[in-house]
Design a protein around this motif. Structure first.
Motif, PDB file in Angstrom:
ATOM      1  N   PRO A 186      79.409  67.542 105.928  1.00 24.72           N
ATOM      2  CA  PRO A 186      78.682  67.580 104.648  1.00 24.72           C
ATOM      3  C   PRO A 186      79.008  66.426 103.706  1.00 24.72           C
ATOM      4  O   PRO A 186      78.563  66.433 102.558  1.00 24.72           O
ATOM      5  CB  PRO A 186      79.187  68.898 104.045  1.00 24.72           C
ATOM      6  N   ASN A 187      79.787  65.458 104.163  1.00 26.86           N
ATOM      7  CA  ASN A 187      80.266  64.401 103.257  1.00 26.86           C
ATOM      8  C   ASN A 187      79.259  63.281 103.025  1.00 26.86           C
ATOM      9  O   ASN A 187      79.500  62.410 102.186  1.00 26.86           O
ATOM     10  CB  ASN A 187      81.561  63.804 103.806  1.00 26.86           C
ATOM     11  N   PRO A 223      82.700  77.020 120.257  1.00 28.42           N
ATOM     12  CA  PRO A 223      82.729  78.488 120.195  1.00 28.42           C
ATOM     13  C   PRO A 223      82.087  79.040 118.932  1.00 28.42           C
ATOM     14  O   PRO A 223      82.383  78.599 117.810  1.00 28.42           O
ATOM     15  CB  PRO A 223      84.226  78.816 120.250  1.00 28.42           C
ATOM     16  N   ASN A 224      81.167  79.990 119.121  1.00 31.86           N
ATOM     17  CA  ASN A 224      80.505  80.737 118.036  1.00 31.86           C
ATOM     18  C   ASN A 224      79.646  79.862 117.120  1.00 31.86           C
ATOM     19  O   ASN A 224      79.222  80.320 116.056  1.00 31.86           O
ATOM     20  CB  ASN A 224      81.528  81.493 117.184  1.00 31.86           C
ATOM     21  N   MET A 225      79.377  78.629 117.515  1.00 31.06           N
ATOM     22  CA  MET A 225      78.548  77.751 116.690  1.00 31.06           C
ATOM     23  C   MET A 225      77.073  77.906 117.062  1.00 31.06           C
ATOM     24  O   MET A 225      76.734  78.070 118.241  1.00 31.06           O
ATOM     25  CB  MET A 225      78.973  76.292 116.852  1.00 31.06           C
ATOM     26  N   ASN A 226      76.200  77.790 116.035  1.00 27.76           N
ATOM     27  CA  ASN A 226      74.772  77.902 116.296  1.00 27.76           C
ATOM     28  C   ASN A 226      74.161  76.536 116.598  1.00 27.76           C
ATOM     29  O   ASN A 226      74.864  75.574 116.902  1.00 27.76           O
ATOM     30  CB  ASN A 226      74.061  78.605 115.127  1.00 27.76           C
ATOM     31  N   HIS A 227      72.851  76.445 116.477  1.00 24.85           N
ATOM     32  CA  HIS A 227      72.127  75.233 116.866  1.00 24.85           C
ATOM     33  C   HIS A 227      72.533  74.019 116.041  1.00 24.85           C
ATOM     34  O   HIS A 227      72.468  72.885 116.515  1.00 24.85           O
ATOM     35  CB  HIS A 227      70.627  75.487 116.711  1.00 24.85           C
ATOM     36  N   SER A 228      72.976  74.249 114.801  1.00 22.26           N
ATOM     37  CA  SER A 228      73.295  73.141 113.904  1.00 22.26           C
ATOM     38  C   SER A 228      74.725  72.620 114.074  1.00 22.26           C
ATOM     39  O   SER A 228      75.027  71.507 113.642  1.00 22.26           O
ATOM     40  CB  SER A 228      73.082  73.568 112.446  1.00 22.26           C
ATOM     41  N   ILE A 229      75.617  73.393 114.652  1.00 21.97           N
ATOM     42  CA  ILE A 229      77.027  73.026 114.869  1.00 21.97           C
ATOM     43  C   ILE A 229      77.628  72.398 113.603  1.00 21.97           C
ATOM     44  O   ILE A 229      77.748  71.182 113.475  1.00 21.97           O
ATOM     45  CB  ILE A 229      77.215  72.078 116.077  1.00 21.97           C
ATOM     46  N   TYR A 230      77.988  73.228 112.655  1.00 23.67           N
ATOM     47  CA  TYR A 230      78.668  72.733 111.457  1.00 23.67           C
ATOM     48  C   TYR A 230      79.669  73.784 110.979  1.00 23.67           C
ATOM     49  O   TYR A 230      79.622  74.942 111.380  1.00 23.67           O
ATOM     50  CB  TYR A 230      77.678  72.386 110.343  1.00 23.67           C
ATOM     51  N   GLY A 231      80.577  73.354 110.120  1.00 25.36           N
ATOM     52  CA  GLY A 231      81.653  74.207 109.639  1.00 25.36           C
ATOM     53  C   GLY A 231      82.964  73.755 110.253  1.00 25.36           C
ATOM     54  O   GLY A 231      83.034  73.407 111.436  1.00 25.36           O
ATOM     55  N   ALA A 285      81.700  66.483 112.644  1.00 24.20           N
ATOM     56  CA  ALA A 285      82.395  65.218 112.908  1.00 24.20           C
ATOM     57  C   ALA A 285      82.922  65.180 114.334  1.00 24.20           C
ATOM     58  O   ALA A 285      82.928  64.119 114.975  1.00 24.20           O
ATOM     59  CB  ALA A 285      83.537  65.026 111.918  1.00 24.20           C
ATOM     60  N   VAL A 286      83.348  66.332 114.865  1.00 27.74           N
ATOM     61  CA  VAL A 286      83.849  66.376 116.242  1.00 27.74           C
ATOM     62  C   VAL A 286      82.736  66.045 117.234  1.00 27.74           C
ATOM     63  O   VAL A 286      82.972  65.377 118.247  1.00 27.74           O
ATOM     64  CB  VAL A 286      84.478  67.750 116.550  1.00 27.74           C
ATOM     65  N   VAL A 287      81.510  66.506 116.947  1.00 30.18           N
ATOM     66  CA  VAL A 287      80.373  66.169 117.815  1.00 30.18           C
ATOM     67  C   VAL A 287      80.267  64.656 117.974  1.00 30.18           C
ATOM     68  O   VAL A 287      80.180  64.126 119.098  1.00 30.18           O
ATOM     69  CB  VAL A 287      79.048  66.728 117.241  1.00 30.18           C
ATOM     70  N   TYR A 288      80.292  63.943 116.854  1.00 27.81           N
ATOM     71  CA  TYR A 288      80.087  62.494 116.914  1.00 27.81           C
ATOM     72  C   TYR A 288      81.345  61.753 117.370  1.00 27.81           C
ATOM     73  O   TYR A 288      81.245  60.679 117.983  1.00 27.81           O
ATOM     74  CB  TYR A 288      79.591  61.995 115.558  1.00 27.81           C
ATOM     75  N   ALA A 289      82.515  62.340 117.112  1.00 29.27           N
ATOM     76  CA  ALA A 289      83.738  61.731 117.636  1.00 29.27           C
ATOM     77  C   ALA A 289      83.750  61.801 119.158  1.00 29.27           C
ATOM     78  O   ALA A 289      84.108  60.832 119.841  1.00 29.27           O
ATOM     79  CB  ALA A 289      84.962  62.443 117.060  1.00 29.27           C
ATOM     80  N   ARG A 290      83.356  62.949 119.683  1.00 29.58           N
ATOM     81  CA  ARG A 290      83.288  63.097 121.152  1.00 29.58           C
ATOM     82  C   ARG A 290      82.252  62.146 121.738  1.00 29.58           C
ATOM     83  O   ARG A 290      82.471  61.537 122.793  1.00 29.58           O
ATOM     84  CB  ARG A 290      82.938  64.542 121.503  1.00 29.58           C
ATOM     85  N   MET A 291      81.122  61.995 121.041  1.00 29.81           N
ATOM     86  CA  MET A 291      80.083  61.085 121.508  1.00 29.81           C
ATOM     87  C   MET A 291      80.573  59.643 121.482  1.00 29.81           C
ATOM     88  O   MET A 291      80.346  58.880 122.430  1.00 29.81           O
ATOM     89  CB  MET A 291      78.826  61.230 120.653  1.00 29.81           C
TER      90      MET A 291
END
Length: 729
Positions: free
Chosen positions: A34-35, A700-708, A713-719
């Motif tokens: 959200p930053n 785990p337990n994340m919906n389509h938006s993957i946030y919280g 940030a982990v999504v894009y760090a992994r990418m």
């Protein structure tokens, strides 16, 4: 130990093939949700349009201000001084009644799906300063709606039934009694309607308060879908600490039965309910109901299952007489904005139609008689705002190119048309109820949004509400988007490119192609956006994007050429873009990857299995077969699998796994109720069957938006880590 903990928090490490790469998540997170959000300044106008209200920063007060001067004129609600047995610590959100005398507020809520929630609502009487629970018999309510006279509130309770709270007497009446979870829903849409028709309520009060009309969803024959729930670490679900639980809901995949939707009217005085039948026997969906200014005329919009015929009906809820007043037809699909953006005004309706090949505005009365076109030309109108008392009306369009949005004012009496926003960039508006003022939101790819209060009389600035100077300063050194076009198959496609700040044309850079590609969507827009691509550019990557055929704001034919054949033209255009980029002197042709999320993840898999020379691919929450996706969306563009089996087979990444030619990273939320994780699981199963495997990360337990909990940030760090290793960074 402290130094090691700080190091671990900042650096994400991955080891592959003997190499270690590191991504600084602390830095990257400043660029993503959200930053990365700029401040907004929309005004919550009171019904008379002369004042607006805001929630204080601590959530304890609802303050009122004069629109023209911005001066504070009073406090409508202060949680510390309300009368009544119940007190609130703070307010999470509020809704003011149409006559401005009551306010619905809540503090505690629980999410249902991505867009809907239940809450413990309270009704606040402004004049009496009293705060009372909306219901004591049903502590959690959903989608409450206040009657026009503010004397009643209708809501759906957890038992899926509608109740009316009569505020004058403090009594509660059951409108329905047949509600049952995962079988019958009253007054609130099922999952598919919520997701694909963008609606959260299916009940409407008559203007004279005499009747409540509502839709009933019988989803008893809709197949159920279940996925596991875990304890997790972000908002831990401790009840699943030792044994995972299950979340089960009704989700109709393409070709399967939908909810049976019916219309009903409830008479407040007699407490009698009437069933309303329609003359057409092939109505599949009722995406909208809305009263005209008359209590004897409810406007009901219906679609057939193919979604290529939209009918407007005028319904008398008391006599149950139904009359068709208008019809829109298409050889492909009816654009969602046609039924989602109807403007109901005193003298008639303003509707969208692409009957000329371009999306334009038309006015008709409540008997269906045409009152003429409001706009014309070879461009798409993208929003209608309002018509003032003197007949002047405002709309937004892509008249200056699909990447821009301009606001236009038309004075039909003076036969004068004026653009009131810059010719380039992205402008939108929000008008006060009396039309005297509006808030203009303007940004460009180079400048964060500026919110300006405007006076309609002369379209003159009253004052700046938010200039986002802090946001501009924060990202002053971020890489900027450059716009260009390239031609393929006779089409000039809109594109942007983000280059490293120290870009050197004599060097060759790795490239990440980003795209979404879904029907009617746009990613190439001249509006403010800071995200992961600017951070990737800091790390030495070029990031580029193109909107291929099927995307929006370029007319009906450009968008709807993908009908019944999703992924075909989109892939051709993405591959052509790849080849274009590979031909640039500063691009390393051997180090180009592709990424997308949701439909973009789908298209990533389609492109990566096309035989093109991508070096790596990342797909997040990707559809791997339209047979797995919901009826409304999949069938809108593909028809049913029964009617179009070849189209479904050809458009499925699952059918092309053997043609995947590059390393692949898949990511998905385990609680994605939209694109189920099973899409990725089935794709992996096919890969394993071919003695191959992708890299994979589940949330785990994340919906389509993957946030919280910084998971975005982990999504894009992994990418970034994946591209570092596979593009030879």
């Amino acid at each position: 130990m402290k130094i090691l903990a700080i190091f671990a928090a900042l650096l994400f490490s991955a080891i592959s093939a003997g190499a270690t790469t590191q991504v600084n998540i602390s830095e990257l997170s400043q660029y993503v949700y959200p930053n990365n959000y700029a401040a907004s300044a929309s005004l919550n106008f009171m019904p008379d349009g002369t004042t607006y209200v805001t929630l204080s920063a601590d959530g304890k007060k609802i303050e009122q201000y004069d629109v023209a001067s911005g001066k504070h004129v009073g406090t409508l609600l202060d949680v510390t001084s309300t009368r009544g047995e119940r007190k609130l610590e703070s307010i999470k959100s509020f809704t003011v009644s149409t006559d401005g005398t009551k306010i619905l507020v809540f503090e505690k809520s629980e999410q249902i799906y991505r867009r809907t929630f239940r809450a413990e609502y309270f009704i606040f009487d402004i004049k009496r300063n009293t705060l009372k629970p909306l219901s004591t018999a049903h502590p959690m309510q959903q989608s409450p709606v206040i009657s026009p006279n503010s004397r009643m509130v209708a809501f759906m309770a957890e038992d899926n039934n509608i109740y009316i709270h009569k505020l004058d007497y403090g009594t509660e009446v059951a409108v329905t009694t047949d509600g049952k979870v995962n079988e019958i829903i009253n007054g609130v849409p099922d999952w598919t309607y919520e997701e694909e028709f963008s609606t959260s309520r299916s009940m409407e009060w008559a203007p004279d308060n005499s009747m409540l009309c509502y839709l009933k969803y019988d989803e008893s024959k809709v197949p159920a879908f279940s996925f596991a729930m875990y304890e997790g670490a972000c908002d831990p679900q401790t009840q699943y600490a030792l044994y995972p639980g299950n979340f089960t809901y009704k989700y109709p995949v393409a070709g399967e039965p939908n909810s049976q939707v019916t219309l009903h009217s409830y008479d407040v005085d007699t407490r009698k309910t009437k069933d309303i039948a329609f003359p057409a026997d092939d109505i599949e969906y009722i995406p909208r109901i809305h009263f005209s200014p008359s209590a004897e005329k409810l406007i009901v919009l219906t679609l057939n299952r193919e979604q290529n015929r939209l009918d407007f009906y005028a319904v008398n809820p008391r006599s149950t007489v139904v009359k068709q007043i208008h019809q829109e037809k298409s050889n492909t699909w009816i654009r969602p904005e046609v039924y989602q953006s109807v403007a109901y005004e005193t003298n008639g309706m303003v509707i969208f139609s692409d009957r000329t090949g371009w999306s334009h505005l038309y006015r008709m009365d409540y008997n269906g008689n045409s009152l003429g076109a409001l706009t014309e030309g070879e461009f798409d109108v993208t929003a209608y705002y309002c018509t003032l008392a003197d007949g002047t009306y405002y709309y937004q369009s892509a008249k200056n190119g699909a990447i821009n949005r301009v606001i236009t004012k038309v004075n039909p009496k003076k036969k004068k048309t004026t653009d009131i926003s810059p010719s380039e960039g992205w402008a939108s508006a929000s008008f006060s109820p009396n039309g005297a003022h509006y808030v203009m939101n303007y940004s460009s790819a180079q400048t964060a949004p500026v919110y300006t209060l405007m006076a309609s009389a002369k379209d003159a600035s009253v004052r700046i509400l938010e200039d986002n100077a802090a946001t501009n300063a924060k990202f002053a050194n971020a890489a900027k988007k450059e716009f260009f076009t390239f031609n393929t198959a006779g089409n000039d496609l809109n594109c942007w490119i983000v280059k490293p700040r120290d870009f050197d044309e004599s060097k060759r850079y790795p490239v990440v192609i980003y795209q979404y590609s879904g029907p009617g969507s746009q990613e190439v827009t001249n509006r403010w956006s800071i995200d992961w691509m600017q951070y990737f550019a800091e790390q030495g990557y070029i990031v580029a994007c193109t909107d291929g055929r099927g995307t929006g704001a370029r007319g009906r034919d450009f968008e709807q050429c993908v009908y019944k054949n999703l992924g075909y033209y989109e892939t051709k255009d993405q591959v052509a873009f790849l080849e274009y980029l590979q031909g640039l002197p500063y691009v390393d042709a051997q180090r180009v990857g592709i990424f997308g999320w949701s439909f973009g993840g789908y298209e990533t898999l389609m492109a990566a299995s096309s035989g093109a020379s991508y070096a790596a691919a990342v797909a997040v929450a990707a559809v791997t077969s339209w047979r797995f996706y919901d009826t409304i969306y999949a069938e809108r563009y593909m028809d049913t699998p029964q009617a179009n089996p070849e189209g479904y087979e050809n458009s499925a990444p699952l059918s092309r796994v053997d043609k995947l030619t590059c390393p692949l990273l898949l990511m998905s939320g385990t609680a994605d109720d939209n694109v189920h994780m099973s899409n990725s699981i089935e794709y992996v199963a096919e890969m394993i069957n071919l003695n191959r495997w992708p890299e994979m990360l589940l949330f785990p337990n994340m919906n389509h938006s993957i946030y919280g909990c910084n998971t975005r940030a982990v999504v894009y760090a992994r990418m970034l880590d994946f591209f570092n290793r596979n593009l030879g960074k």
